[in-house]
Design an enzyme around this catalytic site. Structure first.
Site, PDB file in Angstrom:
ATOM      1  N   LEU A  62       0.408-142.559 -22.152  1.00 58.50           N
ATOM      2  CA  LEU A  62       1.142-141.918 -21.051  1.00 58.50           C
ATOM      3  C   LEU A  62       2.648-142.105 -21.203  1.00 58.50           C
ATOM      4  CD1 LEU A  62      -1.193-143.080 -18.144  1.00 58.50           C
ATOM      5  CD2 LEU A  62      -0.897-140.702 -18.889  1.00 58.50           C
TER       6      LEU A  62
ATOM      7  N   TYR B  70      -3.501-154.562 -10.126  1.00 56.57           N
ATOM      8  CA  TYR B  70      -4.194-153.292 -10.381  1.00 56.57           C
ATOM      9  C   TYR B  70      -4.304-152.474  -9.082  1.00 56.57           C
ATOM     10  CZ  TYR B  70      -8.323-150.289 -10.831  1.00 56.57           C
ATOM     11  OH  TYR B  70      -9.182-149.226 -10.779  1.00 56.57           O
TER      12      TYR B  70
ATOM     13  N   SER C 285      -8.383-146.315  -6.098  1.00 56.88           N
ATOM     14  CA  SER C 285      -9.497-147.269  -6.163  1.00 56.88           C
ATOM     15  C   SER C 285      -9.689-147.984  -4.840  1.00 56.88           C
ATOM     16  CB  SER C 285      -9.191-148.303  -7.254  1.00 56.88           C
ATOM     17  OG  SER C 285     -10.109-149.377  -7.201  1.00 56.88           O
ATOM     18  N   ASN C 286     -10.919-148.444  -4.653  1.00 57.90           N
ATOM     19  CA  ASN C 286     -11.201-149.312  -3.491  1.00 57.90           C
ATOM     20  C   ASN C 286     -10.292-150.552  -3.506  1.00 57.90           C
ATOM     21  OD1 ASN C 286     -12.972-151.852  -4.465  1.00 57.90           O
ATOM     22  ND2 ASN C 286     -13.585-150.089  -5.704  1.00 57.90           N
TER      23      ASN C 286
HETATM   24  P1  NAI Z   1     -11.839-147.002 -18.357  1.00 56.79           P
HETATM   25  O1  NAI Z   1     -11.060-148.241 -18.544  1.00 56.79           O
HETATM   26  O2  NAI Z   1     -13.202-146.919 -18.933  1.00 56.79           O
HETATM   27  O3  NAI Z   1     -11.011-145.753 -18.868  1.00 56.79           O
HETATM   28  C1  NAI Z   1      -9.616-145.662 -18.743  1.00 56.79           C
HETATM   29  C2  NAI Z   1      -9.097-144.853 -19.920  1.00 56.79           C
HETATM   30  O4  NAI Z   1      -7.680-144.742 -19.801  1.00 56.79           O
HETATM   31  C3  NAI Z   1      -9.392-145.513 -21.275  1.00 56.79           C
HETATM   32  O5  NAI Z   1     -10.073-144.621 -22.138  1.00 56.79           O
HETATM   33  C4  NAI Z   1      -8.031-145.882 -21.818  1.00 56.79           C
HETATM   34  O6  NAI Z   1      -7.917-145.745 -23.229  1.00 56.79           O
HETATM   35  C5  NAI Z   1      -7.128-144.907 -21.083  1.00 56.79           C
HETATM   36  N1  NAI Z   1      -5.772-145.451 -20.946  1.00 56.79           N
HETATM   37  C6  NAI Z   1      -5.425-146.648 -20.430  1.00 56.79           C
HETATM   38  N2  NAI Z   1      -4.099-146.804 -20.470  1.00 56.79           N
HETATM   39  C7  NAI Z   1      -3.598-145.675 -21.013  1.00 56.79           C
HETATM   40  C8  NAI Z   1      -2.291-145.233 -21.314  1.00 56.79           C
HETATM   41  N3  NAI Z   1      -1.229-146.011 -21.072  1.00 56.79           N
HETATM   42  N4  NAI Z   1      -2.138-144.024 -21.881  1.00 56.79           N
HETATM   43  C9  NAI Z   1      -3.215-143.236 -22.149  1.00 56.79           C
HETATM   44  N5  NAI Z   1      -4.478-143.591 -21.891  1.00 56.79           N
HETATM   45  C10 NAI Z   1      -4.660-144.795 -21.308  1.00 56.79           C
HETATM   46  O7  NAI Z   1     -11.887-146.777 -16.779  1.00 56.79           O
HETATM   47  P2  NAI Z   1     -12.912-145.865 -15.949  1.00 56.79           P
HETATM   48  O8  NAI Z   1     -13.960-146.719 -15.374  1.00 56.79           O
HETATM   49  O9  NAI Z   1     -13.283-144.693 -16.751  1.00 56.79           O
HETATM   50  O10 NAI Z   1     -11.977-145.405 -14.742  1.00 56.79           O
HETATM   51  C11 NAI Z   1     -11.197-144.230 -14.821  1.00 56.79           C
HETATM   52  C12 NAI Z   1     -10.156-144.264 -13.711  1.00 56.79           C
HETATM   53  O11 NAI Z   1     -10.805-144.363 -12.454  1.00 56.79           O
HETATM   54  C13 NAI Z   1      -9.197-145.448 -13.810  1.00 56.79           C
HETATM   55  O12 NAI Z   1      -7.922-145.017 -13.386  1.00 56.79           O
HETATM   56  C14 NAI Z   1      -9.765-146.436 -12.811  1.00 56.79           C
HETATM   57  O13 NAI Z   1      -8.760-147.278 -12.293  1.00 56.79           O
HETATM   58  C15 NAI Z   1     -10.338-145.506 -11.759  1.00 56.79           C
HETATM   59  N6  NAI Z   1     -11.453-146.110 -11.025  1.00 56.79           N
HETATM   60  C16 NAI Z   1     -12.667-146.254 -11.643  1.00 56.79           C
HETATM   61  C17 NAI Z   1     -13.731-146.805 -10.956  1.00 56.79           C
HETATM   62  C18 NAI Z   1     -15.096-146.880 -11.546  1.00 56.79           C
HETATM   63  O14 NAI Z   1     -16.020-147.250 -10.835  1.00 56.79           O
HETATM   64  N7  NAI Z   1     -15.295-146.556 -12.820  1.00 56.79           N
HETATM   65  C19 NAI Z   1     -13.558-147.292  -9.569  1.00 56.79           C
HETATM   66  C20 NAI Z   1     -12.237-147.080  -9.027  1.00 56.79           C
HETATM   67  C21 NAI Z   1     -11.232-146.501  -9.734  1.00 56.79           C
HETATM   68  C1  15L Z   2     -12.483-150.299 -10.024  1.00 56.30           C
HETATM   69  O1  15L Z   2     -11.410-149.910  -9.568  1.00 56.30           O
HETATM   70  C2  15L Z   2     -12.659-150.544 -11.474  1.00 56.30           C
HETATM   71  O2  15L Z   2     -11.886-149.648 -12.262  1.00 56.30           O
HETATM   72  C3  15L Z   2     -14.091-150.450 -11.906  1.00 56.30           C
HETATM   73  O3  15L Z   2     -14.205-151.004 -13.203  1.00 56.30           O
HETATM   74  C4  15L Z   2     -15.050-151.178 -10.949  1.00 56.30           C
HETATM   75  O4  15L Z   2     -14.893-152.521 -11.106  1.00 56.30           O
HETATM   76  C5  15L Z   2     -14.811-150.718  -9.515  1.00 56.30           C
HETATM   77  O5  15L Z   2     -13.445-150.683  -9.158  1.00 56.30           O
HETATM   78  C6  15L Z   2     -15.540-151.608  -8.486  1.00 56.30           C
HETATM   79  O6  15L Z   2     -14.902-152.100  -7.569  1.00 56.30           O
HETATM   80  O7  15L Z   2     -16.747-151.762  -8.618  1.00 56.30           O
END
Ligand code: NAI
Ligand code: 15L
Length: 269
Positions: free
Chosen positions: A50, A138, A109-110
């Site tokens: 980014l 975060y 996020s939560n």
């Molecule tokens: P993840 O960690 O699996 O994926 C995040 C992706 O962003 C990774 O592929 C990483 O390479 C990329 N990334 C990180 N920093 C970067 C940068 N500086 N430039 C370009 N790419 C970058 O996370 P996940 O679980 O897929 O979550 C996706 C989004 O949703 C995140 O923003 C996370 O905070 C948010 N989120 C996810 C939750 C969940 O339950 N999976 C819950 C709440 C929020």
């Molecule tokens: C998030 O925001 C995180 O990205 C994800 O990895 C989970 O931990 C989720 O919240 C959660 O609270 O379960």
């Protein structure tokens, strides 16, 4: 606003991004993929950070809307969060503004409200207007993203839906997740509603399925046209037998953010 067709999906290599690469196209979207990590089998994906504003600008050309998932998704040292989530989200919005993109869906996020006490059984659901109580740097960065979205709406007319996602995985794996689970199918439905609803300005919604044990109020998401189809309840008996019920005296169970409030999981990179 007409339904957007070409959507820039940042964070496309991540857990959620990988699920959405499969589940969003059936809703009518063509995806342009962006991530700092290469994506196997996707030669057209943009592999860039980014912080690479040139790459972001190029990726934004011809795009109708953005789903912004990229960033650090767990706790990390402040400097890392600052670069990826704070500065990174700023670069994303600047590139959108320059390219004339009018709609962003931001993965909040939560954990932006993680220190909010978990509602006791039978008490009112947590409203979307509850004061922010981040549980980590975060979570703090997610609050920043929401405020940046608000600023770019008021200043530049870029609309955003900020989704405070609960836990989006194929299945809930903890008792806490029974309340916060967002099934992948419902996540795609919520993203579609967020991309296609007219006149959202800046709207904050909670993102979860229609869970029987829901802790928060889904009405702002429903007002976008989101109609969740899933419920974590079929997983409840197995998870409760394995883990036991949440206990009011256990600090890890006391707040929405769960273990992020006591011993947050760390970003590994
Ligand atoms: P993840 O960690 O699996 O994926 C995040 C992706 O962003 C990774 O592929 C990483 O390479 C990329 N990334 C990180 N920093 C970067 C940068 N500086 N430039 C370009 N790419 C970058 O996370 P996940 O679980 O897929 O979550 C996706 C989004 O949703 C995140 O923003 C996370 O905070 C948010 N989120 C996810 C939750 C969940 O339950 N999976 C819950 C709440 C929020
Ligand atoms: C998030 O925001 C995180 O990205 C994800 O990895 C989970 O931990 C989720 O919240 C959660 O609270 O379960």
């Amino acid at each position: 606003m007409t339904t957007p067709r070409t959507v820039l999906l940042t964070g496309a290599a991540g857990g959620l991004g990988t699920l959405m690469r499969e589940l969003l196209p059936p809703h009518g979207y063509r995806l342009r993929l962006f991530d700092q990590r290469p994506i196997e089998g996707e030669p057209d994906a943009v592999t860039a950070e980014l912080a690479d504003t040139e790459a972001l600008r190029a990726a934004m050309r011809g795009v109708d809307a953005v789903v912004h998932l990229a960033g650090i998704s767990l706790e990390a040292p402040f400097e890392k969060i600052l670069r990826a989530n704070v500065e990174g989200t700023y670069h994303l919005y600047e590139a959108a503004r320059e390219a004339g993109v009018r709609r962003v869906v931001f993965a909040s996020s939560n954990h932006a409200v993680g220190f909010t006490p978990r509602p006791a059984d039978g008490s009112a659901a947590i409203p979307v207007g509850t004061p922010r109580r981040p549980d980590t740097y975060y979570g703090l960065s997610k609050g920043f993203g929401e405020d940046l979205a608000s600023l770019y709406w008021d200043l530049h007319g870029i609309e955003t839906v900020s989704i405070r996602i609960g836990s989006c995985y194929p299945e809930p794996t903890t008792v806490r997740m029974l309340s916060l689970w967002l099934s992948p199918g419902d996540c795609a439905r919520l993203l579609h509603a967020s991309l296609s609803a007219p006149g959202v300005g800046h709207t904050v919604v909670y993102g979860s399925s229609a869970n029987t044990r829901l802790w928060w109020d889904l009405s702002s998401a429903r007002s976008l046209g989101y109609a969740p189809r899933d419920d974590s309840e079929p997983y409840a008996a197995r998870l409760l037998a394995a883990e036991g019920a949440l206990e009011p005296g256990n600090p890890e169970h006391a707040h929405l953010g769960g273990a992020f409030c006591t011993d947050p999981p760390q970003w590994p990179h």
